[in-house]
Design an enzyme around this catalytic site. Structure first.
Site, PDB file in Angstrom:
ATOM      1  N   THR A   8     -15.002 -26.611 -11.336  1.00 36.61           N
ATOM      2  CA  THR A   8     -14.959 -25.157 -11.212  1.00 36.61           C
ATOM      3  C   THR A   8     -13.648 -24.523 -12.223  1.00 36.61           C
ATOM      4  O   THR A   8     -12.615 -25.167 -12.170  1.00 36.61           O
ATOM      5  CB  THR A   8     -14.741 -24.435  -9.877  1.00 36.61           C
ATOM      6  OG1 THR A   8     -14.709 -23.045  -9.980  1.00 36.61           O
ATOM      7  CG2 THR A   8     -13.456 -25.073  -9.042  1.00 36.61           C
ATOM      8  N   ASP A  68     -21.508 -25.994  -4.542  1.00 29.80           N
ATOM      9  CA  ASP A  68     -22.220 -24.785  -4.950  1.00 29.80           C
ATOM     10  C   ASP A  68     -22.516 -23.956  -3.687  1.00 29.80           C
ATOM     11  O   ASP A  68     -22.937 -24.618  -2.799  1.00 29.80           O
ATOM     12  CB  ASP A  68     -23.651 -24.916  -5.620  1.00 29.80           C
ATOM     13  CG  ASP A  68     -24.229 -23.864  -6.397  1.00 29.80           C
ATOM     14  OD1 ASP A  68     -23.593 -23.449  -7.283  1.00 29.80           O
ATOM     15  OD2 ASP A  68     -25.286 -23.372  -5.909  1.00 29.80           O
ATOM     16  N   SER A  69     -22.184 -22.880  -3.408  1.00 32.94           N
ATOM     17  CA  SER A  69     -22.270 -22.206  -2.331  1.00 32.94           C
ATOM     18  C   SER A  69     -22.668 -20.683  -2.419  1.00 32.94           C
ATOM     19  O   SER A  69     -22.714 -20.219  -3.760  1.00 32.94           O
ATOM     20  CB  SER A  69     -20.742 -22.133  -1.359  1.00 32.94           C
ATOM     21  OG  SER A  69     -19.826 -21.609  -2.418  1.00 32.94           O
ATOM     22  N   LYS A 183      -9.394 -20.314   8.176  1.00 37.56           N
ATOM     23  CA  LYS A 183     -10.558 -20.320   7.105  1.00 37.56           C
ATOM     24  C   LYS A 183     -10.807 -21.798   6.770  1.00 37.56           C
ATOM     25  O   LYS A 183     -11.749 -22.264   6.823  1.00 37.56           O
ATOM     26  CB  LYS A 183     -10.579 -19.182   5.779  1.00 37.56           C
ATOM     27  CG  LYS A 183     -11.679 -19.585   4.856  1.00 37.56           C
ATOM     28  CD  LYS A 183     -11.537 -18.847   3.630  1.00 37.56           C
ATOM     29  CE  LYS A 183     -12.822 -19.114   2.902  1.00 37.56           C
ATOM     30  NZ  LYS A 183     -12.928 -18.210   1.574  1.00 37.56           N
ATOM     31  N   HIS A 188     -17.449 -23.048   5.912  1.00 36.72           N
ATOM     32  CA  HIS A 188     -18.624 -23.914   5.387  1.00 36.72           C
ATOM     33  C   HIS A 188     -18.092 -24.981   4.497  1.00 36.72           C
ATOM     34  O   HIS A 188     -18.713 -25.948   4.543  1.00 36.72           O
ATOM     35  CB  HIS A 188     -19.795 -23.114   4.497  1.00 36.72           C
ATOM     36  CG  HIS A 188     -19.015 -22.080   3.540  1.00 36.72           C
ATOM     37  ND1 HIS A 188     -18.243 -21.277   3.731  1.00 36.72           N
ATOM     38  CD2 HIS A 188     -19.538 -21.849   2.309  1.00 36.72           C
ATOM     39  CE1 HIS A 188     -17.848 -20.656   2.600  1.00 36.72           C
ATOM     40  NE2 HIS A 188     -18.661 -20.949   1.722  1.00 36.72           N
TER      41      HIS A 188
END
Length: 203
Positions: A8, A68-69, A183, A188
């Site tokens: 990224t 990838d989210s 967080k 996720h």
């Protein structure tokens, strides 16, 4: 310290992954990717994560992670999904994406605003010597619902409108109101990484 490249150019993701990785593998350093961006033409989170991880591993020769989210809204049939970063156009304007989603859901009552953040992480270890290349994909899902207005200045992307299920009802904070540590423990990505951690032991 062993390096693993995160596919990224987003510094927020590099920081977030480093914090998550450090909790279980403090000997691994997550470094950002400075190579060309591949075309993410997959139709699923898993396909796009593998595309990015393969490109980063090939460019750097390092083990590569790629996430990838996106946010999947039930009443929208799972959209924005893989198009979360481009929901308002190819400029990747996070504020525009968030505002468009809020506008699309403006008449939707609370009981029907369920959504989930989904993160798919791909690990690609390039071939070395006699060892063959290795690939693996894991997924993490963070259920919740969407608030009717953005709250909090923390996080990024859709965080200010996402209210996770797993918190006291009296609080009902958006992720934009959470601390970074909160967080990183519940997100996720953290859930996906916990599934991936045993494989990183081989690095």
């Amino acid at each position: 310290m062993r390096q693993v490249v995160l596919a990224t150019h987003n510094p927020h993701k590099v920081e977030e992954f480093q914090a998550i990785v450090a909790a279980t593998r403090p000997d691994l350093e997550v470094v950002g990717y400075d190579g060309p961006e591949p075309v993410e033409d997959g139709t699923s989170f898993a396909e796009n994560a593998l595309i990015k991880a393969r490109a980063a591993a090939a460019h750097t020769g390092l083990p590569a992670l790629a996430d990838d989210s996106g946010i999947c809204v039930d009443v929208l049939g799972g959209s924005p999904g893989v198009f979360s970063a481009y929901w308002a156009g190819h400029a990747k304007d996070a504020a525009a994406n968030l505002n468009l989603l809020l506008d699309q859901l403006s008449d939707i009552a609370d009981p029907h605003r369920s959504a989930q953040f989904v993160s798919t992480i791909a690990l690609v270890v390039p071939a070395a010597g006699a060892a063959e290349a290795f690939e693996h994909v894991v997924e993490g899902v963070w259920p919740g619902r969407l608030a009717k207005a953005a709250r909090g200045a923390g996080g990024f992307g859709y965080d200010p409108i996402f209210v996770p299920d797993e918190q006291p009802t009296a609080l009902e904070r958006s992720v934009g109101e959470w601390t970074a540590q909160e967080k990183n423990e519940a997100s996720h990505r953290a859930r996906a990484f916990r599934a991936l951690a045993p494989l990183l032991a081989a690095l």
